[in-house]
Write a protein that holds these residues in place. Structure first.
Motif, short mmCIF file in Angstrom:
data_model
loop_
_atom_site.label_atom_id
_atom_site.label_comp_id
_atom_site.label_asym_id
_atom_site.label_seq_id
_atom_site.Cartn_x
_atom_site.Cartn_y
_atom_site.Cartn_z
N SER A 40 -3.02 -5.57 -4.09
CA SER A 40 -2.33 -4.28 -4.25
C SER A 40 -1.19 -4.15 -3.25
O SER A 40 -0.34 -3.28 -3.39
CB SER A 40 -3.31 -3.12 -4.12
OG SER A 40 -3.54 -2.78 -2.77
N TYR A 41 -1.14 -5.02 -2.24
CA TYR A 41 0.00 -5.04 -1.31
C TYR A 41 1.22 -5.69 -1.95
O TYR A 41 2.33 -5.50 -1.49
CB TYR A 41 -0.34 -5.82 -0.04
CG TYR A 41 -1.42 -5.22 0.81
CD1 TYR A 41 -1.17 -4.09 1.58
CD2 TYR A 41 -2.69 -5.78 0.87
CE1 TYR A 41 -2.16 -3.53 2.39
CE2 TYR A 41 -3.68 -5.23 1.67
CZ TYR A 41 -3.42 -4.11 2.43
OH TYR A 41 -4.40 -3.56 3.21
N GLY A 42 1.02 -6.52 -2.96
CA GLY A 42 2.12 -7.23 -3.59
C GLY A 42 1.78 -8.71 -3.73
O GLY A 42 0.69 -9.07 -4.18
N LEU A 43 2.72 -9.55 -3.31
CA LEU A 43 2.60 -11.00 -3.51
C LEU A 43 2.75 -11.73 -2.17
O LEU A 43 3.65 -11.40 -1.38
CB LEU A 43 3.73 -11.44 -4.45
CG LEU A 43 3.88 -12.92 -4.77
CD1 LEU A 43 2.69 -13.41 -5.62
CD2 LEU A 43 5.20 -13.16 -5.52
N HIS A 44 1.88 -12.70 -1.93
CA HIS A 44 2.04 -13.50 -0.71
C HIS A 44 3.34 -14.29 -0.77
O HIS A 44 3.68 -14.87 -1.81
CB HIS A 44 0.89 -14.50 -0.56
CG HIS A 44 -0.38 -13.90 -0.06
ND1 HIS A 44 -1.28 -14.59 0.72
CD2 HIS A 44 -0.92 -12.67 -0.21
CE1 HIS A 44 -2.32 -13.82 1.01
NE2 HIS A 44 -2.12 -12.65 0.45
N TYR B 18 10.96 -16.47 7.48
CA TYR B 18 10.11 -15.27 7.43
C TYR B 18 9.76 -14.85 8.86
O TYR B 18 9.41 -15.69 9.68
CB TYR B 18 8.84 -15.54 6.63
CG TYR B 18 9.10 -15.67 5.15
CD1 TYR B 18 9.10 -14.54 4.34
CD2 TYR B 18 9.34 -16.90 4.55
CE1 TYR B 18 9.36 -14.64 2.97
CE2 TYR B 18 9.59 -17.01 3.19
CZ TYR B 18 9.60 -15.87 2.42
OH TYR B 18 9.85 -15.96 1.07
N ARG B 19 9.81 -13.54 9.13
CA ARG B 19 9.47 -13.06 10.47
C ARG B 19 8.43 -11.95 10.44
O ARG B 19 8.00 -11.46 11.48
CB ARG B 19 10.75 -12.59 11.21
CG ARG B 19 11.69 -13.74 11.55
CD ARG B 19 11.04 -14.72 12.54
NE ARG B 19 11.85 -15.91 12.81
CZ ARG B 19 11.70 -17.09 12.22
NH1 ARG B 19 10.77 -17.27 11.28
NH2 ARG B 19 12.45 -18.12 12.54
N ASN B 20 8.07 -11.51 9.24
CA ASN B 20 6.93 -10.61 9.10
C ASN B 20 6.38 -10.76 7.69
O ASN B 20 7.02 -11.37 6.84
CB ASN B 20 7.29 -9.15 9.42
CG ASN B 20 8.29 -8.60 8.43
OD1 ASN B 20 8.98 -9.35 7.76
ND2 ASN B 20 8.36 -7.30 8.33
N ASP C 50 9.12 -8.20 -10.17
CA ASP C 50 9.66 -6.97 -10.73
C ASP C 50 10.54 -6.33 -9.65
O ASP C 50 10.03 -5.91 -8.60
CB ASP C 50 8.48 -6.05 -11.12
CG ASP C 50 8.91 -4.65 -11.51
OD1 ASP C 50 10.12 -4.37 -11.47
OD2 ASP C 50 8.02 -3.84 -11.85
N SER C 51 11.84 -6.26 -9.92
CA SER C 51 12.78 -5.82 -8.88
C SER C 51 12.55 -4.35 -8.48
O SER C 51 13.06 -3.89 -7.46
CB SER C 51 14.22 -6.01 -9.36
OG SER C 51 14.40 -5.30 -10.56
N ALA D 36 8.20 -6.88 -0.79
CA ALA D 36 9.51 -7.51 -0.98
C ALA D 36 9.36 -8.77 -1.83
O ALA D 36 10.19 -9.06 -2.71
CB ALA D 36 10.13 -7.86 0.37
N GLU D 37 8.29 -9.50 -1.59
CA GLU D 37 8.07 -10.75 -2.32
C GLU D 37 7.83 -10.48 -3.80
O GLU D 37 8.28 -11.21 -4.68
CB GLU D 37 6.86 -11.45 -1.69
CG GLU D 37 6.90 -12.93 -1.66
CD GLU D 37 8.12 -13.52 -0.98
OE1 GLU D 37 8.56 -14.59 -1.41
OE2 GLU D 37 8.65 -12.90 -0.03
N MET D 38 7.13 -9.40 -4.06
CA MET D 38 6.85 -9.00 -5.44
C MET D 38 8.18 -8.62 -6.12
O MET D 38 8.41 -9.00 -7.27
CB MET D 38 5.90 -7.79 -5.39
CG MET D 38 5.25 -7.48 -6.69
SD MET D 38 3.91 -8.64 -6.98
CE MET D 38 3.05 -7.74 -8.25
#
Ligand code: GKR
Ligand code: MG
Length: 442
Positions: A21-25, A418-420, A432-433, A425-427
């Protein structure tokens, strides 16, 4: 035994495109390795959250560490806590989104409230490794001695996009393929159990509409049988009504339901609703209860029956052994949460679990998702047998850092950009933009 140097090494490791649910690794997961060097030239090490925030937090602690005796941990905590402010006090009873415990929204390792606890935790693990190496005993003995020789872990299933993680020279083989339906989840479970011997299974949910995730859990139950306990964790992606629907549909299927809805008040509503429907499934959490400050409200609300601890942000190994006593006192279960990690974190969890009598469930681990090429321990990856890791008998954590592998991890960090961790953002970049993390979504 005076500490004369503190080395911080930011590293990156390949990470497959896992969904939550956070998005994409992202293709890389970030970690920080802390090394404490003593005046007699021994080194203790720890692994913790990565990226520039955790690195800067640790670097600020240097003046409190160098020159201090490795045993002087209580005062180290006071120094680190004072420098960064008091430990977090979350108003866990509030129902409004802005006052949900920070961890419900932030990714583990990225929240500001628990930064002092995270810094101290990493330093404590490294200091205990150093002390263990100095006196020739395993870390679990420094924590009170082992109550078990093997520590069980759970398989951790993820929906995922195709891809093995890393890019360019770091690209790793996609050993698991795309996983987006119940059949592929069952396949992933069978292969992970065959490779590691896990005796329980968790699915990271909150990715697909709840009906599809219910179908995946029922398919797992059919395929694996009742002897394998199952869990699902949507990371607070469901409203309390949805959580009740899912919890009822999976009645008798789950050993616990993890973070179905945001906040302690939401968890308590789900628990009450399930009980009213005659469903006794316990609720577990690593987002509604993330510090000792949350424990009183968790107990009063009745919203959490299993605390999923994590020494990386609860304030170290000793803090979790104390949490074990608290949980036992209040009749609450205890297990361990995980995030993408390498063997050094795994071994710290193993020593902790060995010395924590009241550990009531197999712990989570992301370890199967990482590749041997990224491991930083001499001898390579930590081995599992029957879903468990044997508690090391050697001094300290029972492992040495492979300095060449560590240097490669650092080069990967420098290269990857990557720094965090930003799964949202990855998702947006790949799926899906317009994607935003919405909690609850369904
Ligand atoms: O790796 O995407 C992930 C997980 O969602 C992780 O970040 C969670 O913190 O595993 C964790 C959990 O149980 O909530
Ligand atoms: Mg969780």
């Amino acid at each position: 035994m005076k500490i004369v140097d503190m080395r911080l090494t930011p590293i990156a490791m390949a990470d497959p495109p896992l969904l939550s649910s956070y998005g994409l690794h992202a293709p890389y997961a970030l970690r920080t390795v802390v090394e404490l060097v003593s005046e007699d030239e021994l080194t203790g090490a720890a692994e913790t959250h990565g990226g520039q925030g955790p690195l800067a937090d640790l670097a600020r602690a240097r003046p409190f560490v160098v020159g201090r005796h490795a045993y002087d941990l209580a005062r180290l905590w006071l120094a680190v806590g004072r420098e960064r402010g008091d430990p977090p006090v979350d108003d866990a009873t509030e129902q409004d989104a802005p006052t949900y415990p920070a961890q419900t929204y932030t990714l583990p390792g990225e929240g500001r409230l628990d930064a002092p606890l995270r810094v101290y935790a990493a330093l404590e693990v490294a200091a205990l490794d150093l002390i263990g190496k100095s006196v020739g005993v395993p870390v679990c003995d420094l924590l009170g001695g082992r109550v078990r020789d093997e520590v069980p872990f759970s398989a951790y299933l993820f929906y995922k996009r195709a891809g093995g993680g890393g890019s360019g020279q770091d690209a790793r083989e996609d050993r698991w393929g795309e996983v987006l339906d119940p059949g592929a989840i069952v396949e992933q479970a069978k292969r992970m159990i065959a490779a590691y011997g896990f005796g329980s299974v968790k699915l990271k949910g909150g990715v697909l509409p709840p009906e599809q995730e219910i179908a995946a859990m029922l398919a797992l139950r059919d395929a694996l049988g009742p002897a394998i306990p199952l869990r699902i964790d949507p990371n607070a992606a469901w409203t309390t009504d949805t959580a009740l629907r899912v919890g009822t549909a999976l009645a008798g299927t789950l050993e616990y339901l993890e973070d179905p809805s945001p906040g302690l008040a939401g968890m308590a509503r789900v628990r009450r609703g399930l009980r009213d429907a005659g469903v006794g499934t316990p609720l577990a959490s690593n987002t509604a209860v993330t510090s000792f400050a949350d424990v009183p409200a968790a107990i009063q609300s009745g919203g959490v029956q299993v605390i999923l601890s994590d020494h990386h942000y609860w304030g170290g190994l000793r803090a979790i052994t104390q949490l074990g006593r608290v949980c036992e006192t209040f009749g609450i279960g205890l297990s361990m949460h995980s995030n993408s990690h390498l063997g050094l974190s795994l071994l710290a969890m193993v020593h902790l679990a060995a010395a924590t009598p009241h550990l009531t469930y197999a712990s989570d681990t992301h370890y199967p998702w990482q590749d041997a090429a990224d491991e930083i321990l001499v001898g390579g990856r930590v081995r599992f047998k029957g879903g468990a890791v044997g508690v090391p008998t050697g001094p300290g954590l029972g492992a040495e850092l492979d300095q060449d592998a560590l240097a490669r991890g650092r080069e990967r960090y420098e290269r990857c950009g990557y720094r965090n961790r930003d799964d949202e953002a990855e998702m947006r970049r790949h799926v899906d933009s317009e994607w935003r993390r919405v909690v609850p979504r369904w």
